[in-house]
Design an enzyme around this catalytic site. Structure first.
Site, PDB file in Angstrom:
ATOM      1  N   THR A  27       0.848  -1.188   0.000  1.00 19.33           N
ATOM      2  CA  THR A  27       0.000   0.000   0.000  1.00 19.33           C
ATOM      3  C   THR A  27       0.886   1.242   0.000  1.00 19.33           C
ATOM      4  O   THR A  27       2.095   1.155   0.192  1.00 19.33           O
ATOM      5  CB  THR A  27      -0.913   0.040   1.243  1.00 19.33           C
ATOM      6  N   ALA A  60       3.633  -1.163   4.764  1.00 21.65           N
ATOM      7  CA  ALA A  60       3.056   0.098   5.236  1.00 21.65           C
ATOM      8  C   ALA A  60       4.126   1.179   5.101  1.00 21.65           C
ATOM      9  O   ALA A  60       5.216   1.053   5.662  1.00 21.65           O
ATOM     10  CB  ALA A  60       2.605  -0.041   6.687  1.00 21.65           C
ATOM     11  N   VAL A  86       7.883  -2.453   6.865  1.00 19.50           N
ATOM     12  CA  VAL A  86       7.989  -0.995   6.788  1.00 19.50           C
ATOM     13  C   VAL A  86       8.549  -0.595   5.420  1.00 19.50           C
ATOM     14  O   VAL A  86       9.646  -1.007   5.030  1.00 19.50           O
ATOM     15  CB  VAL A  86       8.868  -0.438   7.915  1.00 19.50           C
ATOM     16  N   LYS A  87       7.789   0.235   4.728  1.00 26.51           N
ATOM     17  CA  LYS A  87       8.143   0.660   3.374  1.00 26.51           C
ATOM     18  C   LYS A  87       8.923   1.967   3.446  1.00 26.51           C
ATOM     19  O   LYS A  87       8.424   2.969   3.963  1.00 26.51           O
ATOM     20  CB  LYS A  87       6.865   0.824   2.555  1.00 26.51           C
ATOM     21  N   ILE A  88      10.158   1.952   2.913  1.00 26.34           N
ATOM     22  CA  ILE A  88      11.096   3.060   3.040  1.00 26.34           C
ATOM     23  C   ILE A  88      11.501   3.563   1.650  1.00 26.34           C
ATOM     24  O   ILE A  88      11.813   2.759   0.775  1.00 26.34           O
ATOM     25  CB  ILE A  88      12.367   2.609   3.793  1.00 26.34           C
TER      26      ILE A  88
END
Length: 219
Positions: A27, A60, A86-88
Site C-alpha cells: 500500500t 506500510a 515498513v516501506k522506506i
C-alpha cells in the site's frame, strides 16, 4: 513467485485471499487516499484491518523523509501487527533507516527504485524487499523489465538475500515476463492477477463442453 496485491481496498484483498494465491499486500498514501482513508489513526486502523485478512507481509509506507522521522514512524507502524513490513523510500536517509531496521529485526521494503545502483545499496543495507517500478520506467521509454533482469543477475552474483519485488505492474505480460526473469515477487492490481485466468480457448472449450452436456442430458 509470490503474488502481492497493490491496493488498500479490503474487498479486493479478501477476493485475492479467497482465491488462495495471495502472499502479501503493498500500500501507499495514494492508495489509502483512493479508499477515502485519511488521518493517522484511521490509516493505522486500516492497516490493521488488512493484516487481519492476510497471512503475512503487509507493506506500510512511512511519510517522513528524514532519518529520525522514518525511524519513529517505522517503529509505530511495526507495532500495528507482526505482519507489517515498513516501506522506506530510496533516499540516503532511507538507506540508513533500512540498515537500522535490519539490525532491529524489522522487515523493510525499499520503494521507488529505478536503477541497479540503487538496488545494490538497498541490498547492502539489508532491505528485505526491493521494489523497482517497471511501469513508470516504461512510461519514460526505458525498459523496466531489463532493470528487473539486471537486478536479479546482480543479486545472484553476490548472494544478496533481498527479494526483488517487481512493482508498477501494468498488465499480465509484465507479470509473466517478471516470472521468466526470476523476480521473487510481483505486486499489482487484482485485475492483473485475474487476467491470468483468461484465454479464448478456455472460454470456447468450456462452452462446447456445456453444450455437449446439455444435448446428452436432453436425450
Amino acid at each position: 513467485m509470490k503474488f502481492f496485491i497493490d491496493t488498500a481496498n479490503l474487498a479486493e484483498i479478501r477476493e485475492a485471499y479467497d482465491m488462495g494465491i495471495l502472499d502479501g499486500v503493498t500500500t501507499n498514501p495514494s492508495l489509502m487516499a483512493k479508499e477515502g482513508i485519511s488521518g493517522e489513526s484511521n490509516v493505522r486502523a486500516h492497516y490493521k484491518a488488512i493484516c487481519d485478512i492476510v497471512d503475512d507481509k503487509v507493506s506500510a509506507e512511512v511519510i517522513s523523509t528524514d532519518f529520525d522521522g522514518m525511524i519513529k514512524e517505522g517503529k509505530e507502524l511495526a507495532k500495528i501487527d507482526d505482519k507489517i513490513v515498513v516501506k522506506i523510500p530510496m533516499i540516503k536517509d532511507g538507506i540508513k533507516a533500512i540498515k537500522y531496521f535490519h539490525s532491529e529485526g524489522i522487515r523493510t521494503n525499499c520503494t521507488l527504485v529505478f536503477s541497479s545502483g540503487q538496488a545494490i545499496l538497498a541490498a547492502k543495507a539489508g532491505a528485505t524487499y526491493l521494489s523497482p517500478f517497471i511501469g513508470r520506467l516504461d512510461d519514460i521509454s526505458y525498459d523496466g523489465l531489463e532493470l528487473i533482469s539486471q537486478i536479479v543477475h546482480i543479486y545472484g552474483n553476490y548472494g544478496f538475500e533481498t527479494e526483488v519485488l517487481a512493482a508498477s505492474i501494468r498488465h499480465t505480460m509484465h507479470l509473466i515476463k517478471c516470472a521468466e526473469i526470476g523476480a521473487d515477487v510481483v505486486t499489482c492490481p487484482l485485475k492483473v492477477i485475474t487476467g491470468l485466468l483468461k484465454h479464448p480457448l478456455t472460454d470456447s472449450g468450456l462452452a462446447q463442453f456445456l453444450a455437449d452436456h446439455a444435448k446428452a442430458a436432453s436425450k
